[in-house]
Enzyme design. Structure first.
Site, PDB file in Angstrom:
ATOM      1  N   TRP A  74      -1.713   5.412 -14.203  1.00 21.93           N
ATOM      2  CA  TRP A  74      -1.918   4.477 -13.092  1.00 21.93           C
ATOM      3  C   TRP A  74      -3.353   3.993 -13.271  1.00 21.93           C
ATOM      4  O   TRP A  74      -4.297   4.750 -13.095  1.00 21.93           O
ATOM      5  CB  TRP A  74      -1.747   5.183 -11.744  1.00 21.93           C
ATOM      6  CG  TRP A  74      -1.871   4.247 -10.578  1.00 21.93           C
ATOM      7  CD1 TRP A  74      -0.886   3.453 -10.053  1.00 21.93           C
ATOM      8  CD2 TRP A  74      -3.035   4.027  -9.774  1.00 21.93           C
ATOM      9  NE1 TRP A  74      -1.381   2.741  -8.994  1.00 21.93           N
ATOM     10  CE2 TRP A  74      -2.688   3.070  -8.793  1.00 21.93           C
ATOM     11  CE3 TRP A  74      -4.330   4.518  -9.786  1.00 21.93           C
ATOM     12  CZ2 TRP A  74      -3.591   2.613  -7.836  1.00 21.93           C
ATOM     13  CZ3 TRP A  74      -5.234   4.061  -8.836  1.00 21.93           C
ATOM     14  CH2 TRP A  74      -4.856   3.125  -7.878  1.00 21.93           C
ATOM     15  N   HIS A 502      -4.468 -10.670  22.138  1.00 28.77           N
ATOM     16  CA  HIS A 502      -5.925 -10.642  21.918  1.00 28.77           C
ATOM     17  C   HIS A 502      -6.290 -11.220  20.556  1.00 28.77           C
ATOM     18  O   HIS A 502      -7.374 -10.952  20.038  1.00 28.77           O
ATOM     19  CB  HIS A 502      -6.446  -9.209  22.074  1.00 28.77           C
ATOM     20  CG  HIS A 502      -6.214  -8.673  23.452  1.00 28.77           C
ATOM     21  ND1 HIS A 502      -6.953  -9.067  24.540  1.00 28.77           N
ATOM     22  CD2 HIS A 502      -5.271  -7.824  23.931  1.00 28.77           C
ATOM     23  CE1 HIS A 502      -6.498  -8.460  25.626  1.00 28.77           C
ATOM     24  NE2 HIS A 502      -5.468  -7.700  25.283  1.00 28.77           N
TER      25      HIS A 502
END
Ligand code: M6R
Length: 607
Positions: A74, A502
């Site tokens: 990886w 919000h």
């Protein structure tokens, strides 16, 4: 977070290395390679992409070599190309590495100044050159490795092979795990015991700072100070059988389907259904005296921790602090000696969670780990293990491990409430009965699979999808969004439904599907109001609720998914199912790599 293996044996090694790597693919799968010693000389096979590409190379290169090392990658440094794939070779040194060498740029500059040509972009190749230089300067392999280890900063595990040394592998670990398996006249090295399971169940785990000199019939381990030490031999229960898809198209589908069983199994370990009691292992801490709990984890496990906060604060009246481990570990959080910390991890190897665990221990906390892999580093370093019995989870997207974590945490919250005198035996009995119904309710929730598939196909072309949830199901909105983005690559965000106005409501238009998670609990009407606010702005609503909720508000939604009605206490476990299925079917429809999505790995062993 790569997988590394090494074998020093008596049989041809190439296919054995491949077999071990296959079992480590969960740690990374963007390229792979092996190297072995043939008549004292290195031979290396590497391939970009999945392990199958390496297999093809192995099959076309017959070899009788019996010593070799292997790697599944990886990428951390350098693109996932063949040139950057491990093993890296410099002179008479071949090396596989898991982790990150933090000072590799400085070391690389020094090497280049000394005239060394570095071929790859990796930090690993630098280590091979450094060791090779020491060998050329006359040091023996063991000495050379020890000198170079002292120069390295970062977290790593290595297995190193030397040209001309047919009976020697040297391994070292600092931060990253490494297990050594004992065979008969053979030795095996791997990132975990699962990799070694086809060959042996007798395993020695190296400790941090250890260096191991491995020969066919001998293992010598040295600690960071260079003293010879004996590390215990343990018998692993890791299965030699490679897990298969059990007739499913993907591991993720199989793992979603397994949930009734594995949740039941996990609950059975902690709940006495007959007596209506929770039975947790003893903890070396007075649960009635603590004044808070700190929970750390990453990704999906962190969302399990967020659900636990709602359960523990409400039932046990105990403040809970939940943080992502990558933030917590550097936050220098004040922790009271003798307090309780909880870490949650499927793999038990997540680097940030492990670092958080160690920080908590340093501060004198008792650490309990909710962990799925009992041989993992986190399990071994914790004071108490609250194991999940999800079985091996192969799909990168966590599904059954998450719901099993919730099952353990629900039992833990009840236990805490009882210990702290906040819950009587009748209420415990009632909640245990509720928990006992979960496997059956999950079976019912899974029956929505075909319907969820059609819903997924209708929303899969969206560029952005929002998930809304409130209270204890707010973390499920976060989890739904994470699941979708990691396997379908659709941009998704989870919000606390009340927070939308919000700011995020500005994102809403007719192209943005909004998945609303709304069990009929005491916040149902409020969540429905939030749903109506986004519907009024043109959003296509996918309402996930129970049948009564669907009858009352289904008409306002573009699509409705019904979950069986249940006590709100267990709703996070049940509502996890449709969000998993929605992500799964969207990904299958879009044709992504469901089990091994791009850029990810199952176990994140680097920070
Ligand atoms: O093995 P862990 O539970 O410690 O892993 C934590 C995360 O990396 C993991 O949950 C990740 O977020 C999953 N891919 C989510 O599906």
């Amino acid at each position: 977070m790569c997988g590394i293996v090494g074998i020093i044996g008596t049989e041809p090694v190439a296919m054995r290395l491949y077999e071990a790597l296959k079992r480590l693919e969960y740690r990374g799968y963007d390229s792979a390679g092996i190297a072995f010693l043939e008549e004292g000389r290195f031979k290396r096979l590497r391939a970009a992409g999945k392990l199958n590409n390496l297999l093809a190379r192995i099959q076309e290169t017959p070899s009788q070599a019996t010593i070799g090392i292997g790697h599944t990658r990886w990428a951390t440094h350098g693109a996932p190309t063949e040139e950057n794939a491990h093993p890296h070779i410099a002179g008479s040194v071949a090396i596989v590495h898991n982790g990150i060498i933090e000072n590799f740029q400085v070391l690389k500059a020094q090497l280049e100044e000394a005239g060394v040509t570095v071929k790859s972009d990796t930090d690993t190749e630098i280590v091979a050159h450094l060791i090779d230089q020491r060998l050329k300067a006359g040091e023996a392999p063991q000495e050379a490795v020890r000198s170079v280890l002292k120069m390295l900063e970062g977290a790593f595990a290595f297995v190193i092979m030397f040209e001309g040394e047919d009976d020697l592998l040297i391994a070292a670990r600092r931060g990253s795990p490494l297990a050594i398996g004992h065979g008969d006249g053979e030795m095996f090295l791997g990132s975990d015991a699962i990799a070694l399971a086809p060959f042996t169940s007798r395993v020695t785990y190296l400790e941090d700072g250890d260096m191991a000199v491995v020969r066919r019939d001998r293992l010598d381990v040295f600690d960071e100070a260079g003293r010879q030490v004996v590390r215990p031999l343990s018998f692993t229960q890791a299965s030699a059988l490679l897990v298969d898809k059990g007739g499913h198209r993907h591991f993720m589908a199989k793992e979603i389907a397994e949930q009734p069983d594995v949740i039941g199994h996990t609950l059975a370990e902690y709940v006495n259904f007959h007596e209506g009691r929770v039975t947790l292992p003893d903890m070396p801490v007075d649960l009635s005296a603590i004044d808070r709990i700190t929970i750390t984890a990453c990704g999906t496990a962190h969302y399990a921790g967020m659900v636990a906060k709602y359960w523990i604060e409400r039932l046990a009246r105990l403040p809970v602090e939940v943080d992502v481990a990558s933030e917590f570990r550097y936050r220098e959080a004040p922790l009271k000696e003798g307090g309780l910390s909880l870490v949650i991890s499927q793999s038990g190897e997540t680097a940030d969670t492990l670092a958080a665990l160690r920080y908590c221990k340093e501060k004198g906390q008792v650490v309990a780990a909710v962990v799925n892999v009992p041989e993992s580093t986190i399990a071994r370093e914790s004071d108490v293990i609250l194991r999940t019995y999800a079985g091996p989870e192969i799909g990168v997207a966590s599904t059954k491990a998450f719901t099993c974590q919730l099952a353990v945490l629900a039992a833990f919250a009840i236990h805490l409430a009882r210990m702290r005198g906040c819950m009587d035996a009748d209420e415990e009995k009632r909640l245990v009965k509720t928990l006992s119904e979960v496997p059956r309710l999950v079976v019912t929730a899974l029956k929505q699979d075909a319907h969820i598939d059609t819903v997924a196909q209708k929303i899969a072309h969206a560029r952005d999808i929002l998930y809304l949830g409130r209270g204890i199901n707010y973390p499920i909105a976060l989890e739904g969004a994470l699941k979708l983005k990691e396997i379908s690559y659709i941009h998704a965000e989870g919000y606390a439904a009340g927070e939308l106005k919000h700011g995020p409501i500005a994102l809403i238009d007719e192209n943005v599907p909004v998945v609303v998670i709304a069990p009929r609990d005491k916040l149902f009407d409020k969540t429905v109001s939030n749903m109506q606010e986004v519907a009024a702005r043109g959003a296509r609503i996918v309402l996930i609720t129970d049948e009564e909720g669907a009858r009352a508000h289904g008409a306002e939604a573009f699509e409705t998914i019904a979950v069986p009605a249940a006590d709100p206490f267990v709703s996070p476990i049940l509502y996890a199912i449709p969000v998993q299925l929605l992500a799964y079917h969207a990904a299958v429809f879009l044709g992504t790599d469901v089990d091994q999505p791009r850029n990810l790995a199952k176990s994140v062993t680097v920070e």
